[in-house]
Scaffold this active site. Sequence first.
Site, PDB file in Angstrom:
ATOM      1  CB  ILE A 146     -16.330 -27.351 -20.708  1.00  0.00           C
ATOM      2  CG1 ILE A 146     -17.285 -26.321 -20.410  1.00  0.00           C
ATOM      3  CG2 ILE A 146     -16.849 -28.671 -20.121  1.00  0.00           C
ATOM      4  CD1 ILE A 146     -18.603 -26.246 -20.886  1.00  0.00           C
ATOM      5  N   GLY A 147     -13.449 -28.986 -19.900  1.00  0.00           N
ATOM      6  CA  GLY A 147     -12.683 -30.171 -20.488  1.00  0.00           C
ATOM      7  C   GLY A 147     -11.117 -29.709 -20.427  1.00  0.00           C
ATOM      8  N   GLY A 150      -8.623 -31.938 -19.774  1.00  0.00           N
ATOM      9  CA  GLY A 150      -7.682 -33.007 -20.619  1.00  0.00           C
ATOM     10  C   GLY A 150      -6.982 -34.037 -19.428  1.00  0.00           C
ATOM     11  CE1 TYR A 179     -11.383 -37.797 -22.222  1.00  0.00           C
ATOM     12  CE2 TYR A 179      -9.168 -37.718 -22.806  1.00  0.00           C
ATOM     13  CZ  TYR A 179     -10.570 -37.380 -22.947  1.00  0.00           C
ATOM     14  OH  TYR A 179     -10.752 -36.813 -24.523  1.00  0.00           O
ATOM     15  CG  HIS A 200     -16.453 -33.602 -27.337  1.00  0.00           C
ATOM     16  ND1 HIS A 200     -16.509 -32.068 -27.477  1.00  0.00           N
ATOM     17  CD2 HIS A 200     -15.281 -34.030 -27.017  1.00  0.00           C
ATOM     18  CE1 HIS A 200     -15.494 -31.718 -27.423  1.00  0.00           C
ATOM     19  NE2 HIS A 200     -14.527 -32.855 -27.042  1.00  0.00           N
TER      20      HIS A 200
HETATM   21  C1  SAM Z   1     -10.832 -33.807 -24.892  1.00  0.00           C
HETATM   22  S1  SAM Z   1     -10.368 -33.577 -23.346  1.00  0.00           S
HETATM   23  C2  SAM Z   1     -10.063 -31.940 -23.116  1.00  0.00           C
HETATM   24  C3  SAM Z   1      -8.701 -31.503 -23.823  1.00  0.00           C
HETATM   25  C4  SAM Z   1      -8.478 -29.956 -23.653  1.00  0.00           C
HETATM   26  N1  SAM Z   1      -9.413 -29.099 -23.572  1.00  0.00           N
HETATM   27  C5  SAM Z   1      -7.153 -29.646 -24.418  1.00  0.00           C
HETATM   28  O1  SAM Z   1      -7.507 -29.094 -25.668  1.00  0.00           O
HETATM   29  O2  SAM Z   1      -6.088 -29.800 -24.109  1.00  0.00           O
HETATM   30  C6  SAM Z   1     -11.927 -33.833 -22.457  1.00  0.00           C
HETATM   31  C7  SAM Z   1     -12.077 -33.798 -21.049  1.00  0.00           C
HETATM   32  O3  SAM Z   1     -13.198 -33.669 -20.458  1.00  0.00           O
HETATM   33  C8  SAM Z   1     -13.244 -33.960 -19.382  1.00  0.00           C
HETATM   34  N2  SAM Z   1     -14.942 -34.577 -19.279  1.00  0.00           N
HETATM   35  C9  SAM Z   1     -15.587 -35.615 -19.493  1.00  0.00           C
HETATM   36  N3  SAM Z   1     -16.952 -35.514 -19.277  1.00  0.00           N
HETATM   37  C10 SAM Z   1     -17.046 -34.381 -18.504  1.00  0.00           C
HETATM   38  C11 SAM Z   1     -18.304 -33.818 -17.769  1.00  0.00           C
HETATM   39  N4  SAM Z   1     -19.184 -34.341 -17.847  1.00  0.00           N
HETATM   40  N5  SAM Z   1     -17.893 -32.590 -17.330  1.00  0.00           N
HETATM   41  C12 SAM Z   1     -16.832 -31.957 -17.315  1.00  0.00           C
HETATM   42  N6  SAM Z   1     -15.736 -32.398 -17.795  1.00  0.00           N
HETATM   43  C13 SAM Z   1     -15.856 -33.587 -18.552  1.00  0.00           C
HETATM   44  C14 SAM Z   1     -12.413 -35.344 -19.424  1.00  0.00           C
HETATM   45  O4  SAM Z   1     -12.287 -35.708 -18.050  1.00  0.00           O
HETATM   46  C15 SAM Z   1     -11.312 -34.926 -20.157  1.00  0.00           C
HETATM   47  O5  SAM Z   1     -10.247 -34.315 -19.379  1.00  0.00           O
END
Ligand code: SAM
Length: 353
Positions: free
Chosen positions: A173-174, A176, A178, A247
């Site tokens: 999930i996520g 990255g 943004y 998070h």
């Molecule tokens: C910290 S980044 C992820 C980094 C990636 N996992 C890495 O390690 O390279 C967090 C991501 O979570 C996404 N995000 C935020 N809120 C979310 C939600 N409610 N559901 C799914 N994704 C979400 C953001 O768009 C962002 O791209």
Amino acid sequence: MFDTERWTVLAPLLQAATAGRDLLDDTIRRLTPEAVTQVVLDEIGAHDVRLDLRFDGLSTSHLNTDAELVVSLELTDVVRGLYGTAERPPSLAVQTPHAELGEGGLVAWFRSRKDIARNVQGLLSALRPDRPSLDSLAVAFESDKWGDLHWYTQHYERHFARLRDEPVRVLEIGIGGYDDPDRGGASLRMWQRYFRRGLIHGLDIVPKNLTGPRLMAIQGDQADADFLDQLGKSLGPFDVVIDDGSHLNEHVQISFHALFPHVRSGGLYVVEDLQTAYWPGWGGHTEAGPGTSTGMLKSFVDGLNQAEVRDPRAEGSYLERNISGISFHHNIAFVEKGLNAEEGGPEFFRRLY
Ligand SMILES: C[S@@+](CC[C@H](N)C(=O)[O-])C[C@H]1O[C@@H](n2cnc3c(N)ncnc32)[C@H](O)[C@@H]1O
């Protein structure tokens, strides 16, 4: 809603790659050599050779089809090199370009052979991937899981080592990046390389343009339990789920409850960035108690030992019965799925003191 079609050739091929040769040959026939060839070409990428792939007595040309340097291989050996246990393709045959002794004489001729060796070696390396450490992969793919804000890969390496060569399904999930659809994917590329037989799924609230031979980007909200349940039913069960999304404490708990049933027994559910459980702005509080992500994880410790307090005949909840281990490290936790069904101590022992 979910592009399950994408894995129809890859998933059975990844499973069969470590089987005996006859079984793998049968699988290639069933999936068709053309479809399997497409899979291996996606995996190995561009190389400056003509690749002559042979299967059942037929031969087909790929990659740089104009090149005079030809490398011939059995398709089955290529699959075993990429996803199986073969050390090197036994059927390798190289046909080098026609050459005349030119102006530079033998010295120039031998020098030109070095390029040939480099090109063949480049292809062979792609067919027999090495096993770099997760730390070095994190650096190579610029993942923040090691070195930027976190030092997570040491923990991942410890917990994931037993799964590394398995045909795993991973969901992170996520993705990255943004709001930018063209950014992100560092950790997914890292997992794709680490799990050479893995199907890697990334979920993000923002639609992402992410490509890779074994990568799938999915758009959706980690706070939508029904959507996550559908995702699990379509693309799971997963061997590994990693929550590196918003998070926010509420989201982390919704995602866990929706997705943990879709983790395979023996698999792991990982939650990153647990520091937010202590941060009120993120839905946490300074003691990280009930209602926070870490509070939820702490409650599983009591669940692990429920047999010591409840009526021995009563059955525990789904989570009590299916969480077999929990490991906490700084800001990250690993929840192990497995049978938690040991008996508690006898009644008389509980009353001894
Ligand atoms: C910290 S980044 C992820 C980094 C990636 N996992 C890495 O390690 O390279 C967090 C991501 O979570 C996404 N995000 C935020 N809120 C979310 C939600 N409610 N559901 C799914 N994704 C979400 C953001 O768009 C962002 O791209």
